[in-house]
Design a protein around this motif. Structure first.
Motif, PDB file in Angstrom:
ATOM      1  N   ALA A  62       0.840  -1.198   0.000  1.00 13.58           N
ATOM      2  CA  ALA A  62       0.000   0.000   0.000  1.00 13.58           C
ATOM      3  C   ALA A  62       0.878   1.253   0.000  1.00 13.58           C
ATOM      4  CB  ALA A  62      -0.919  -0.007   1.212  1.00 13.58           C
ATOM      5  N   GLY A  63       0.577   2.166  -0.922  1.00 15.54           N
ATOM      6  CA  GLY A  63       1.338   3.398  -1.050  1.00 15.54           C
ATOM      7  C   GLY A  63       2.415   3.354  -2.109  1.00 15.54           C
ATOM      8  N   ASP A  64       2.744   2.167  -2.627  1.00  7.00           N
ATOM      9  CA  ASP A  64       3.769   2.064  -3.662  1.00  7.00           C
ATOM     10  C   ASP A  64       3.267   2.656  -4.979  1.00  7.00           C
ATOM     11  OD1 ASP A  64       5.231   0.728  -1.784  1.00  7.00           O
ATOM     12  OD2 ASP A  64       5.743  -0.970  -3.076  1.00  7.00           O
ATOM     13  N   PRO A 143       8.743   3.037  -3.663  1.00  6.67           N
ATOM     14  CA  PRO A 143       8.100   2.408  -2.504  1.00  6.67           C
ATOM     15  C   PRO A 143       7.589   3.452  -1.521  1.00  6.67           C
ATOM     16  CG  PRO A 143      10.277   1.460  -2.938  1.00  6.67           C
ATOM     17  CD  PRO A 143      10.171   2.709  -3.761  1.00  6.67           C
ATOM     18  N   ALA A 144       6.540   3.088  -0.818  1.00  7.28           N
ATOM     19  CA  ALA A 144       5.964   3.994   0.178  1.00  7.28           C
ATOM     20  C   ALA A 144       6.893   4.077   1.384  1.00  7.28           C
ATOM     21  CB  ALA A 144       4.597   3.488   0.607  1.00  7.28           C
ATOM     22  N   GLU A 151       4.383  15.568  -1.343  1.00  8.60           N
ATOM     23  CA  GLU A 151       3.545  16.139  -2.415  1.00  8.60           C
ATOM     24  C   GLU A 151       2.955  15.042  -3.284  1.00  8.60           C
ATOM     25  OE1 GLU A 151       6.786  16.774  -2.032  1.00  8.60           O
ATOM     26  OE2 GLU A 151       7.024  18.892  -1.486  1.00  8.60           O
ATOM     27  N   LEU A 152       3.750  14.018  -3.570  1.00 11.11           N
ATOM     28  CA  LEU A 152       3.275  12.888  -4.356  1.00 11.11           C
ATOM     29  C   LEU A 152       2.139  12.181  -3.628  1.00 11.11           C
ATOM     30  CD1 LEU A 152       3.524  10.839  -6.688  1.00 11.11           C
ATOM     31  CD2 LEU A 152       5.354   9.727  -5.399  1.00 11.11           C
ATOM     32  N   ARG A 153       2.319  11.945  -2.336  1.00  6.38           N
ATOM     33  CA  ARG A 153       1.280  11.242  -1.561  1.00  6.38           C
ATOM     34  C   ARG A 153       0.004  12.071  -1.496  1.00  6.38           C
ATOM     35  NH1 ARG A 153       3.502   6.606  -2.399  1.00  6.38           N
ATOM     36  NH2 ARG A 153       5.754   6.838  -2.089  1.00  6.38           N
TER      37      ARG A 153
END
Length: 310
Positions: A62-64, A143-144, A151-153
């Motif tokens: 999750a988050g990758d 990878p998360a 900013e990406l998240r």
């Protein structure tokens, strides 16, 4: 505009596509190669595997974020050895979460999804391909990590919310967020490159002197630049600047300047009805004749004919 913004603005074409997809175990989905496109996969919930022919499966959590800049095919699956793979999806089906939704068959007794992913795709105009794109690897995996690339998240969260809960304005917001997401992915990749000690565009854009010269050329391509004036922008003397620029990018500064001027002119010829003398002036040529000669050397065709056949 700055160099990276210019690269995206010139290469991007059409409307970016995206979808929020819930996957129910057991599952596997092939994504066909799409020449002239770039694709991304972001794991929002759960976990999965990215499978590419001839390479070891890549575990995704999750988050990758996974970006495929060259449109290569791949498979997403719930395990590294899926029992079966669904037929390759039609890229035209990848669209917003509404009546044109990207459908996945779900068993009637399926429980909660094993994974939720955000899929996206961008059309790229290869006629205006920038060498930065050629420097990108087949796979960019971010990878998360807690606190990295905030900013990406944030952009991922905003995009997922718009796709999951469309409202008035979603059709305008989603393409803008997809373009923002693309820039943040490239920024994150560029930020990781200095440690690798590589040459090429990533190294050049992390070198303040070279970047200053590139920014100057992109900001004002019509200016009568010389190696000396570009070196002044870079804060270096002429010879060290020319050596550094050439070592990083594999071509002298004025060679790149000519390439950028001709690329800009070709885009203007395709997308505007500006007269040839105006386009010539905009890219640094005082006469239409000199511009036509330079353009023909680059594209093998006169500017007027290029416009008519485009």
């Amino acid at each position: 505009m700055d160099v990276l913004s210019d690269v995206i603005a010139f290469m991007r074409t059409g409307r970016p596509r995206s979808a929020l997809v819930a996957w129910h175990a057991p599952w596997a989905q092939e994504f066909a190669p799409v020449p002239g496109a770039a694709g991304l996969q972001i794991v929002l919930r759960g976990s999965c595997w990215l499978i590419r022919p001839g390479d070891a499966p890549v575990p995704l959590a999750a988050g990758d974020v996974v970006f495929r800049p060259h449109g290569d095919g791949h498979t997403l699956a719930g395990s590294p050895s899926p029992p079966a793979v669904a037929p390759a999806c039609d890229p035209d089906e990848l669209d917003y979460l509404d009546d044109r939704r990207f459908h996945v068959d779900v068993p009637a007794d399926a429980g909660p999804p094993a994974a939720v992913t955000l899929c996206g795709g961008y059309e790229l105009d290869r006629a205006f391909s920038h060498p930065l794109l050629n420097d990108l690897p087949e796979l960019i995996h971010l990878p998360a990590h807690l606190g990295r690339h905030p900013e990406l998240r944030s952009t991922v969260d905003l995009l997922a919310t718009e796709l999951e809960h469309p409202r008035l304005g979603t059709d305008a917001i989603v393409p803008a967020l997809l373009d923002t997401l693309l820039l943040h992915i490239l920024r994150a990749w560029l930020d990781r490159r200095p440690a690798l000690g590589a040459t090429g565009w990533a190294a050049a854009l992390n070198d303040p002197a070279t970047t200053a010269a590139l920014q100057a050329m992109h900001r004002d391509p019509a200016r009568p630049w010389t190696v000396a004036t570009l070196a002044a922008e870079a804060g270096l003397s002429r010879a060290p600047f020319a050596r550094r620029f050439t070592a990083l990018l594999g071509q002298p500064p004025l060679t790149y300047l000519t390439w950028w001027r001709m690329t800009t002119a070709a885009r203007l010829l395709r997308e505007s009805d500006a007269p040839l003398h105006a386009i010539a002036a905009r890219v640094g040529y005082s006469s239409e004749f000199a511009f036509a000669g330079a353009f023909k050397r680059r594209y093998g065709i006169a500017p007027g004919r290029y416009r008519r056949t485009g």
